[in-house]
Design a protein around this motif. Structure first.
Motif, PDB file in Angstrom:
ATOM      1  N   ARG A 441       0.742  -0.904  -0.051  1.00 39.96           N
ATOM      2  CA  ARG A 441       0.010  -0.045   0.045  1.00 39.96           C
ATOM      3  C   ARG A 441       0.734   1.220   0.054  1.00 39.96           C
ATOM      4  O   ARG A 441       1.967   1.433   0.748  1.00 39.96           O
ATOM      5  N   THR A 442       0.519   2.325  -0.711  1.00 40.72           N
ATOM      6  CA  THR A 442       1.181   3.557  -0.648  1.00 40.72           C
ATOM      7  C   THR A 442       0.267   4.613  -1.135  1.00 40.72           C
ATOM      8  O   THR A 442      -0.786   4.450  -1.405  1.00 40.72           O
ATOM      9  N   TYR A 443       0.703   5.975  -1.150  1.00 37.23           N
ATOM     10  CA  TYR A 443      -0.154   6.876  -1.116  1.00 37.23           C
ATOM     11  C   TYR A 443       0.049   7.449  -2.802  1.00 37.23           C
ATOM     12  O   TYR A 443       0.983   7.237  -3.526  1.00 37.23           O
ATOM     13  N   LYS A 444      -1.234   7.837  -3.185  1.00 31.13           N
ATOM     14  CA  LYS A 444      -1.499   8.285  -4.663  1.00 31.13           C
ATOM     15  C   LYS A 444      -1.815   9.585  -4.496  1.00 31.13           C
ATOM     16  O   LYS A 444      -2.858  10.011  -4.119  1.00 31.13           O
ATOM     17  N   ILE A 445      -1.141  10.657  -5.145  1.00 31.71           N
ATOM     18  CA  ILE A 445      -1.186  11.925  -5.120  1.00 31.71           C
ATOM     19  C   ILE A 445      -1.280  12.475  -6.703  1.00 31.71           C
ATOM     20  O   ILE A 445      -0.291  12.154  -7.451  1.00 31.71           O
ATOM     21  N   ASN A 446      -2.517  12.926  -7.214  1.00 36.07           N
ATOM     22  CA  ASN A 446      -2.545  13.574  -8.447  1.00 36.07           C
ATOM     23  C   ASN A 446      -2.184  12.252  -9.455  1.00 36.07           C
ATOM     24  O   ASN A 446      -1.671  12.584 -10.538  1.00 36.07           O
ATOM     25  N   GLY A 447      -2.676  11.340  -9.255  1.00 38.15           N
ATOM     26  CA  GLY A 447      -2.493  10.078 -10.264  1.00 38.15           C
ATOM     27  C   GLY A 447      -1.131   9.332 -10.131  1.00 38.15           C
ATOM     28  O   GLY A 447      -0.980   8.653 -10.788  1.00 38.15           O
ATOM     29  N   ILE A 448      -0.222  10.016  -9.183  1.00 34.07           N
ATOM     30  CA  ILE A 448       1.209   9.458  -9.230  1.00 34.07           C
ATOM     31  C   ILE A 448       1.350   8.564  -8.003  1.00 34.07           C
ATOM     32  O   ILE A 448       0.751   9.197  -6.889  1.00 34.07           O
ATOM     33  N   TYR A 449       1.529   7.288  -7.945  1.00 31.30           N
ATOM     34  CA  TYR A 449       1.937   6.536  -6.862  1.00 31.30           C
ATOM     35  C   TYR A 449       3.137   6.905  -6.202  1.00 31.30           C
ATOM     36  O   TYR A 449       4.400   6.845  -6.899  1.00 31.30           O
ATOM     37  N   LEU A 450       3.250   7.142  -4.882  1.00 30.54           N
ATOM     38  CA  LEU A 450       4.715   7.314  -4.307  1.00 30.54           C
ATOM     39  C   LEU A 450       5.173   6.020  -4.044  1.00 30.54           C
ATOM     40  O   LEU A 450       4.757   5.019  -3.726  1.00 30.54           O
ATOM     41  N   TYR A 451       6.573   6.080  -4.368  1.00 34.02           N
ATOM     42  CA  TYR A 451       7.478   4.747  -4.304  1.00 34.02           C
ATOM     43  C   TYR A 451       7.445   4.342  -2.835  1.00 34.02           C
ATOM     44  O   TYR A 451       7.991   5.207  -2.144  1.00 34.02           O
ATOM     45  N   PRO A 452       7.194   3.102  -2.655  1.00 34.57           N
ATOM     46  CA  PRO A 452       7.106   2.793  -1.173  1.00 34.57           C
ATOM     47  C   PRO A 452       8.412   2.456  -0.532  1.00 34.57           C
ATOM     48  O   PRO A 452       9.403   1.916  -1.199  1.00 34.57           O
ATOM     49  N   LEU A 453       8.725   3.222   0.669  1.00 37.02           N
ATOM     50  CA  LEU A 453       9.996   3.134   1.279  1.00 37.02           C
ATOM     51  C   LEU A 453      10.380   1.407   1.725  1.00 37.02           C
ATOM     52  O   LEU A 453      11.687   1.427   1.512  1.00 37.02           O
ATOM     53  N   THR A 454       9.328   0.924   2.080  1.00 34.62           N
ATOM     54  CA  THR A 454       9.698  -0.557   2.662  1.00 34.62           C
ATOM     55  C   THR A 454       9.860  -1.425   1.423  1.00 34.62           C
ATOM     56  O   THR A 454      10.418  -2.864   1.597  1.00 34.62           O
ATOM     57  N   ASP A 455       9.613  -1.218   0.250  1.00 33.87           N
ATOM     58  CA  ASP A 455       9.359  -2.367  -1.029  1.00 33.87           C
ATOM     59  C   ASP A 455      10.760  -2.188  -1.627  1.00 33.87           C
ATOM     60  O   ASP A 455      10.800  -1.548  -2.595  1.00 33.87           O
ATOM     61  N   ILE A 456      11.804  -2.914  -0.972  1.00 30.37           N
ATOM     62  CA  ILE A 456      12.889  -2.872  -1.656  1.00 30.37           C
ATOM     63  C   ILE A 456      13.758  -4.314  -1.512  1.00 30.37           C
ATOM     64  O   ILE A 456      13.622  -4.988  -0.349  1.00 30.37           O
ATOM     65  N   GLN A 457      14.350  -4.710  -2.610  1.00 29.57           N
ATOM     66  CA  GLN A 457      15.059  -6.128  -2.148  1.00 29.57           C
ATOM     67  C   GLN A 457      16.498  -5.897  -2.841  1.00 29.57           C
ATOM     68  O   GLN A 457      17.111  -5.139  -3.232  1.00 29.57           O
ATOM     69  N   TRP A 458      17.266  -6.506  -1.535  1.00 25.77           N
ATOM     70  CA  TRP A 458      18.543  -6.469  -1.425  1.00 25.77           C
ATOM     71  C   TRP A 458      19.383  -7.026  -2.814  1.00 25.77           C
ATOM     72  O   TRP A 458      18.629  -7.983  -3.534  1.00 25.77           O
ATOM     73  N   LYS A 459      20.338  -6.472  -3.551  1.00 24.44           N
ATOM     74  CA  LYS A 459      21.055  -6.750  -4.387  1.00 24.44           C
ATOM     75  C   LYS A 459      22.464  -6.803  -4.124  1.00 24.44           C
ATOM     76  O   LYS A 459      23.048  -6.174  -3.315  1.00 24.44           O
ATOM     77  N   ILE A 460      23.037  -7.771  -5.125  1.00 21.79           N
ATOM     78  CA  ILE A 460      24.408  -7.975  -4.857  1.00 21.79           C
ATOM     79  C   ILE A 460      25.441  -6.973  -5.040  1.00 21.79           C
ATOM     80  O   ILE A 460      25.126  -6.197  -6.111  1.00 21.79           O
TER      81      ILE A 460
END
Length: 600
Positions: A441-460
């Motif tokens: 779940r995230t905030y939608k402002i003027n038709g744009i979804y804010l990128y969620p801070l917690t939705d991140i995957q570790w990368k090498i």
């Protein structure tokens, strides 16, 4: 390839730079007239083009001139004036400004005049390949193709594979303000800059008058174009000295494998095993025991003091056992955790950086509450994408960002509740789907979804390939292949430079760039954010809309070619790209849609 490499080719400088690199590698720098190369017409024009493309070109020095005041009306006259300025060179004054630091303090920044910046760029272009050939493999700051991620990767390798769990942290007191000029010029000569006329001008640059400060007897002014290169020259001696104590220590018998040599040294010598990882003036020395680390600490302190005439900060310098304590490096914390019968490197975002991230997110939320404009929304997303890109290699990144997000739950709700919807994204744009799962779940402002801070995957964190280089044909090919992974970084920069346009246009522009994997639809070359132009296939003046299918991403100079009507302009930019027959056909299709004649 980057803009820099394309400019090198366009001004026929790449072959010269490659030649200098090879001569430096082979220690064959005697007798080369570097001053002639620096003042060559192509090198001067390349410097002008590079400075013009730089975002700092609109910042003035003490004479209030920007690059706009240096427009080339007559090429020959311009080249003559620059050469005349160097004949009896006297640097103009340096404007001093104070730049705020995250800790509330400031750091001084020196801004030379536009003329002096242009001259420094000329010197940098020629000196860079000479110095690159001699720089240590594992210094990563202020060098093309290298990044903080490479430094972290190398550090983790030394913990995991070499089992170096003790770190010597050395903080140099006011490094940039205390560089010894005489020593620096001697180091340049040793590296291969043997043209005394060139060294004399560099000395004058170092002693340029700084406003309200006077002439400096030591230090390299931060903000000067040459300073990053010169700072690496200063500490390159330290790098190679530490390397000579173990990695390059001469042995009586030749060894075909590094591992065999290391085993022999461990068994038959009392040498201290040590490895340095450096990013600018921030460096760590890894070793295997506390006793060795203490000896290395004292040896490095003496070397810096006696050889480079630099002092260390006793309060900030220490020996750390990574099995018991964390060590901060480039915004990360390194430590070694027991796993089965060995220790494994773990990293997380440093406490200091977590506080800074939280404070900056609060400022973004305040800005959005005050004005929920498209620009502010995209700036927020650019910030989230940026910190995800930078800190995504931390092994505990999910936990770190979850803690930050949890601490902001109430603040986010209170700031955004009246201007947004809080929901799981429905049919998010391609760019959102490229980076985020879409089930948070995230905030939608003027038709744009804010990128969620917690939705991140570790990368090498991948290590740096030493074969990548701007100054070899094979190195440039490898560099070009590596650029494919930079799409997300360039999208972040595109979000930051949202500019003007409808929400549909701005969103589709980024989505189109993502879909094209960052490549120009005509030339096929990878585009950095500052090269990207979004072309309307059917021009807006002819009824074309901002919809996704009517847009294509091209290089900014290709965009000029699509709309060009003057033959001089066409010839100029065709020379820059050297398009193939197939690429020219693609270009002409876009020109036909604009009712313009074909280019042959």
């Amino acid at each position: 390839m980057s803009t820099k490499l394309r400019y090198n080719e366009y001004y026929d400088m790449q072959e010269t730079l490659d030649w200098l690199y090879q001569r430096s590698l082979n220690n064959q720098m005697e007798g080369i007239d570097l001053y002639r190369l620096i003042t060559s017409e192509n090198n001067i024009l390349l410097a002008y083009r590079t400075i013009k493309a730089n975002t700092g070109s609109k910042t003035s020095g003490v004479d209030n001139q920007t690059i706009a005041d240096f427009k080339i009306k007559d090429k020959n006259q311009f080249v003559h004036e620059i050469r005349q300025a160097l004949e009896n060179f006297s640097p103009q004054g340096v404007r001093r400004v104070e730049i705020p630091k995250p800790n509330g303090k400031t750091r001084p920044l020196g801004i030379p005049t536009m003329r002096d910046r242009l001259i420094q760029q000329m010197f940098l272009q020629i000196l860079n390949p000479i110095c690159e050939a001699k720089f240590y493999n594992h210094s990563y700051g202020f060098r093309d193709n290298r990044s903080t991620h490479h430094a972290i990767s190398r550090s983790m390798f030394l913990i995991n594979r070499v089992h170096c769990h003790y770190v010597v942290d050395v903080d140099i007191k006011g490094f940039f303000d205390n560089v010894n000029h005489t020593k620096l010029l001697h180091q340049l000569y040793t590296i291969g800059v043997k043209d005394k006329r060139v060294l004399t001008i560099i000395r004058k640059m170092l002693k340029a008058l700084i406003a309200h400060q006077g002439i400096q007897s030591k230090g390299t002014p931060q903000g000067a174009i040459l300073s990053p290169l010169l700072s690496n020259v200063v500490l390159n001696d330290l790098d190679h000295w530490i390397e000579s104590q173990w990695q390059k220590f001469p042995t009586r018998y030749p060894y075909h494998f590094t591992g065999d040599k290391n085993d022999a040294l461990r068994k038959n010598s009392k040498l201290k095993e040590m490895y340095i990882v450096r990013y600018a003036d921030d460096f760590k020395i890894f070793t295997k025991s506390y006793k060795q680390a203490c000896k290395i600490f004292r040896a490095v302190e003496n070397y810096l003091n006696n050889h480079l005439r630099l002092e260390i900060s006793k309060e900030k310098s220490r020996v750390t056992n990574l099995r018991k304590r964390k060590s901060e490096f480039l915004g990360f914390e390194l430590y070694a955790v027991p796993k089965k019968k060995k220790f494994v490197a773990y990293t997380n975002i440093s406490k200091k950086k977590r506080k800074i991230i939280r404070a900056e997110l609060v400022e973004h939320l305040k800005r959005l509450q005050k004005s929920s404009s498209v620009k502010n929304t995209l700036r927020y997303n650019a910030y989230i994408l940026g910190i995800h890109q930078y800190y995504g290699i931390a092994t505990s990144v999910n936990l770190d960002f979850s803690k930050i997000a949890y601490s902001l739950l109430r603040t986010s709700f209170n700031r955004l509740k009246k201007i947004s919807k809080y929901e799981v994204p429905r049919s998010p744009p391609p760019t959102y789907k490229k980076f985020y799962k879409g089930n948070c779940r995230t905030y939608k402002i003027n038709g744009i979804y804010l990128y969620p801070l917690t939705d991140i995957q570790w990368k090498i964190a991948y290590g740096f390939s030493q074969n990548i280089s701007n100054f070899t044909v094979e190195g440039r090919k490898l560099r070009h292949a590596k650029l494919k992974g930079q799409v997300s970084l360039e999208i972040q920069h595109l979000l930051e430079r949202s500019g003007n346009g409808t929400l549909e246009y701005l969103d589709n522009r980024i989505s189109k760039y993502s879909m094209q994997n960052g490549k120009c639809s005509v030339s096929g070359r990878f585009l950095t954010a500052n090269e990207v132009h979004c072309h309307h296939i059917l021009p807006r003046s002819m009824g074309g809309l901002d919809q996704f299918d009517n847009l294509t991403v091209v290089h900014k100079f290709i965009h000029i070619l699509i709309h060009a009507t003057q033959q001089e302009t066409i010839d100029n930019y065709l020379g820059y790209f050297k398009l193939t027959k197939e690429q020219l056909e693609k270009l002409n299709k876009y020109r036909e849609n604009c009712n313009l004649t074909k280019i042959y």
